[in-house]
Design a protein around this motif. Structure first.
Motif, short mmCIF file in Angstrom:
data_model
loop_
_atom_site.label_atom_id
_atom_site.label_comp_id
_atom_site.label_asym_id
_atom_site.label_seq_id
_atom_site.Cartn_x
_atom_site.Cartn_y
_atom_site.Cartn_z
N VAL A 237 9.85 -11.52 -2.42
CA VAL A 237 9.71 -11.04 -3.95
C VAL A 237 8.94 -9.86 -3.97
O VAL A 237 7.68 -10.00 -3.52
N LEU A 238 9.50 -9.12 -4.72
CA LEU A 238 8.89 -7.51 -4.70
C LEU A 238 8.84 -7.09 -6.34
O LEU A 238 9.90 -7.61 -6.92
N GLU A 239 7.81 -6.48 -6.51
CA GLU A 239 7.73 -5.71 -7.89
C GLU A 239 8.19 -4.31 -7.59
O GLU A 239 8.07 -3.65 -6.37
N PRO A 240 9.02 -3.58 -8.48
CA PRO A 240 9.16 -2.27 -8.48
C PRO A 240 8.31 -1.29 -7.74
O PRO A 240 8.87 -0.53 -6.72
N ALA A 241 7.12 -1.38 -7.90
CA ALA A 241 6.22 -0.59 -7.31
C ALA A 241 5.94 -0.46 -5.80
O ALA A 241 5.44 0.28 -5.23
N VAL A 242 6.55 -1.48 -5.30
CA VAL A 242 6.52 -1.47 -3.76
C VAL A 242 7.37 -0.26 -3.28
O VAL A 242 7.09 0.01 -2.09
N LEU A 243 8.51 0.12 -3.97
CA LEU A 243 9.00 1.01 -3.41
C LEU A 243 8.28 2.31 -3.44
O LEU A 243 8.55 3.35 -2.56
N ASP A 244 7.10 2.65 -3.91
CA ASP A 244 6.30 3.67 -3.82
C ASP A 244 5.47 3.52 -2.49
O ASP A 244 4.97 4.88 -2.17
N TYR A 245 5.64 2.66 -1.77
CA TYR A 245 4.92 2.47 -0.31
C TYR A 245 6.01 2.87 0.72
O TYR A 245 5.55 2.86 1.84
N ILE A 246 7.34 3.16 0.31
CA ILE A 246 8.22 3.70 1.14
C ILE A 246 8.36 5.16 1.22
O ILE A 246 8.82 5.50 0.01
N ASP A 247 8.06 5.88 2.13
CA ASP A 247 7.93 7.47 2.15
C ASP A 247 9.44 8.08 2.36
O ASP A 247 9.91 8.89 2.01
N GLY A 248 10.41 7.15 3.13
CA GLY A 248 11.99 7.97 3.11
C GLY A 248 12.56 6.98 4.14
O GLY A 248 12.33 5.91 4.16
N ASP A 249 13.80 7.55 4.56
CA ASP A 249 14.87 6.78 5.27
C ASP A 249 14.17 6.41 6.67
O ASP A 249 14.73 5.27 7.06
N LEU A 250 13.46 7.10 7.17
CA LEU A 250 12.94 6.66 8.68
C LEU A 250 11.81 5.69 8.72
O LEU A 250 10.89 6.08 9.52
N VAL A 251 11.64 4.78 7.85
CA VAL A 251 10.61 4.07 7.68
C VAL A 251 11.00 2.66 7.69
O VAL A 251 11.97 2.09 7.14
N MET A 252 10.41 1.86 8.67
CA MET A 252 10.76 0.38 8.98
C MET A 252 9.75 -0.30 7.69
O MET A 252 8.74 -0.15 7.79
N PHE A 253 10.31 -1.23 6.74
CA PHE A 253 9.69 -1.72 5.85
C PHE A 253 8.64 -2.74 6.37
O PHE A 253 7.51 -2.94 5.97
#
Length: 260
Positions: free
Chosen positions: A193-209
């Motif tokens: 379960v995630l809040e939208p701000a979690v997306l700010d922790y992802i830098d781009g396509d080549l990132v493993m969550f």
């Protein structure tokens, strides 16, 4: 609440099946893994899905297009001189709204999640991969997330042991369990379960969550774990798929919450 499902990976460890279809479309009991997962969410009132596509994405699009039009019984009226009329007759129809989003062939899990941003809205959302079955209580998971107030909740599970487990009294076997749930260690069960701000922790396509984003969330004190002790299984190999198929055929279906 939106539910994001990652269904774009190549599933190379299950090549016997995934050479012709995406891993989430591998079937258990005649239905794709993705269908089983969606039915479980539906049991808890979650009907809006955003599916991240990649490898063989058209296969998934076709499945749902056909599912919407061909599921159940049909009456086809082809009276000469009139347009053909197709009438559907169903005792059951899933109340699903599904966004099927192309997220790239080589995009990694974090990148796929980030590419879903425009479809997830501004509120809390749920997330999982398209290759794991469980009987996680989503009501309890969501209540846990709302109570702690952090950005992210991960479901922690104890996986089943790969081999049977024995207990001894000297050389005498006093108990034997075939592939019990291990009592040691917790792993990522991939129901989030995630809040939208979690997306700010992802830098781009080549990132493993599972790598930098979760590590950074943990370092910031924004990652909490909901511990699930019930059924959980991932399908990474043909053997794991066959175990679940055998369970289905035997009527042992702990993940099929919609049947209870």
């Amino acid at each position: 609440m939106k539910v994001a499902l990652l269904a774009g990976g190549k599933g190379t460890r299950l090549a016997e099946e995934t050479s012709i279809r995406p891993k989430p479309m591998v079937e258990i009991g005649g239905r794709p893994l993705l269908w089983h997962i969606m039915m479980h969410y539906t049991q808890y009132g979650h009907h809006e899905f955003v599916i991240a596509l990649g490898y063989l994405g058209d296969y998934i699009k076709k499945y749902f297009a056909d599912y919407a039009t061909l599921t159940g019984n049909l009456t086809i009226d082809m009276e000469p001189g009139k347009p053909s009329i197709v009438t559907r007759h169903e005792a059951r129809r899933e109340p699903w709204k599904i966004d099927l989003v192309e997220t790239g062939m080589e995009t990694l899990t974090g990148g796929r999640i980030k590419r879903l941003k425009d479809y997830l809205g501004d509120g809390t959302f749920m997330l999982t991969w398209g290759d794991g079955l469980s009987n996680v209580d989503f009501d309890a998971l969501l209540a846990f997330h709302r109570k702690h107030g952090k950005l992210a909740t991960i479901t922690a599970v104890r996986p089943p042991a790969r081999y049977g487990h024995m207990k001894f009294d000297g050389d005498k076997v006093v108990s034997f369990e075939e592939k019990p749930q291990t009592a040691e260690g917790w792993i990522n069960g991939a129901f989030f379960v995630l809040e939208p701000a979690v997306l700010d922790y992802i830098d781009g396509d080549l990132v493993m969550f599972e790598h930098a984003p979760l590590q950074r969330l943990a370092a910031d004190g924004q990652l909490m774990a909901y511990k699930h002790t019930g059924f959980w299984a991932a399908v990474d190999t043909l053997r794991e798929k066959q175990v679940l198929q055998n369970m289905w055929e035997a009527g042992d279906r702990p993940w099929a919450t919609w049947e209870t």
